[in-house]
Scaffold this active site. Structure first.
Site, PDB file in Angstrom:
ATOM      1  N   SER A 143       0.831  -1.205   0.000  1.00 20.77           N
ATOM      2  CA  SER A 143       0.000   0.000   0.000  1.00 20.77           C
ATOM      3  C   SER A 143       0.861   1.248   0.000  1.00 20.77           C
ATOM      4  CB  SER A 143      -0.901   0.001   1.239  1.00 20.77           C
ATOM      5  OG  SER A 143      -1.510   1.253   1.422  1.00 20.77           O
ATOM      6  N   TYR A 168      -2.555  -0.233  10.012  1.00 17.87           N
ATOM      7  CA  TYR A 168      -2.704  -0.814   8.674  1.00 17.87           C
ATOM      8  C   TYR A 168      -1.407  -0.666   7.883  1.00 17.87           C
ATOM      9  CZ  TYR A 168      -4.051  -1.166   3.760  1.00 17.87           C
ATOM     10  OH  TYR A 168      -4.098  -1.496   2.431  1.00 17.87           O
TER      11      TYR A 168
END
Length: 336
Positions: A143, A168
């Site tokens: 990501s 995350y």
């Protein structure tokens, strides 16, 4: 090839599975269909792939004869340390495309345990499956959030990424480190893909474009964080899938660990993005101006030169084209 796609009922996983199926590969899709957002959307995606979804709530294996008998779907938790190894043993995959994860920056503040289970324990079971079953190449989703508060623009894969600002992001950076270790120790290729703000038809309901479009349709105000002073490298889903499938289907001559950005190679202001949604909805949004949220960053911008150099590919779908396609899908899906 026989390809495992994890997260096959998810946004990127569904589109990637569809592309690989249509290209003639034998695809095994895995997903746990959790309730992070409405499972009905996930089931509707699977229905597009020819899966009979009525029994999935009970954990039954479902197979489909759609697209020349080359798609199988299995409902399974990634962190299941008995079932995942059995899956590898049964299907003898050539390549693994690991797109499943507990997604979302803000949700990681509320439910951190799910990120550890899915993104760390689940990733380990995939790595172990690859190691023990002689998988030549693991392609996995990372990501753009790994760049954290990086101020150097555009973000390059050469930049340091050791200051994540959300759990995350920390799990995604951990995935890259784990993959590097397994390539070094066990000599199979791993490729991490840092996705930048993916949007498009069948997208996740927690993403900005979905939230904004839904609020405008219902005449409700949209929440504009950081008072609109946000920039994102918005990347259309078809561009993401093209990059993923090129990498998944390219044979690896030797074991390497690589990380690539997949983004549109430009930073667009959030206000411009909202204007495109308004134009296609033919309605102006009511805006609620709010401060930046914990875990968010002000700007993302991908340097995609490594992907262009190694795979001769550069995403190029404009937000004008991409937003229209999303809004058209949204109107059709909700029968507006």
């Amino acid at each position: 090839m026989k390809i495992l796609v994890t997260g096959a009922a998810g946004f990127i996983g569904y589109h990637t599975s569809q592309r690989l199926i249509l290209a003639g590969h034998q695809v095994v899709g895995l997903d746990n269909i959790n309730n992070y957002y409405a499972p009905s959307l996930k089931l509707d995606r699977l229905a597009q792939l020819g899966i009979n979804t009525k029994n999935l709530a009970y954990g039954k294996l479902e197979t489909s004869n759609t697209h020349q008998d080359n798609f199988t779907f299995i409902k399974l938790n990634l962190e299941d340390r008995e079932a995942v190894p059995a899956l590898f043993e049964e299907f003898k995959f050539d390549v693994v495309c690991h797109l499943a994860a507990q997604a979302g920056v803000r949700y990681s503040l509320e439910n951190p345990e799910s990120y550890i289970d899915s993104n760390l324990v689940g990733f380990l079971t995939i790595l172990e499956g690859c190691r023990k079953h002689n998988i030549k190449h693991l392609v996995y989703a990372s990501s753009s959030s790994v760049y954290g508060m990086n101020t150097k623009i555009p973000f390059s894969t050469e930049d340091r990424t050791d200051h994540p600002v959300s759990l995350y992001a920390a799990t995604k950076k951990s995935n890259e480190l784990m993959a590097h270790t397994y390539t070094h120790l066990y000599k199979f290729s791993t490729t991490g893909l840092r996705f930048f703000t993916v949007y498009g038809p069948w997208g996740r309901p927690d993403m900005a474009i979905y939230l904004f479009t839904d609020a405008i349709a219902k005449n409700k105000p949209i929440k504009v964080f950081n008072h609109g002073k946000m920039e994102r490298d918005f990347t259309y889903i078809d561009d993401i899938v093209e990059g993923v499938t090129r990498i998944v289907t390219t044979p690896k001559e030797q074991a390497t660990h690589k990380v690539y950005n997949i983004g549109n190679n430009s930073a667009q202001q959030l206000g411009t993005f909202i204007q495109e949604i308004e134009k296609n909805m033919e309605k102006e949004a009511q805006k609620e101006w709010l401060p930046i949220q914990p875990g968010d960053v002000e700007r993302t911008w991908a340097d995609g030169s490594a992907l262009e150099q190694d795979y001769n590919y550069k995403p190029d779908t404009s937000i004008q084209v991409g937003v229209k396609k999303f809004v058209d899908w949204f109107k059709a899906y909700y029968k507006l």
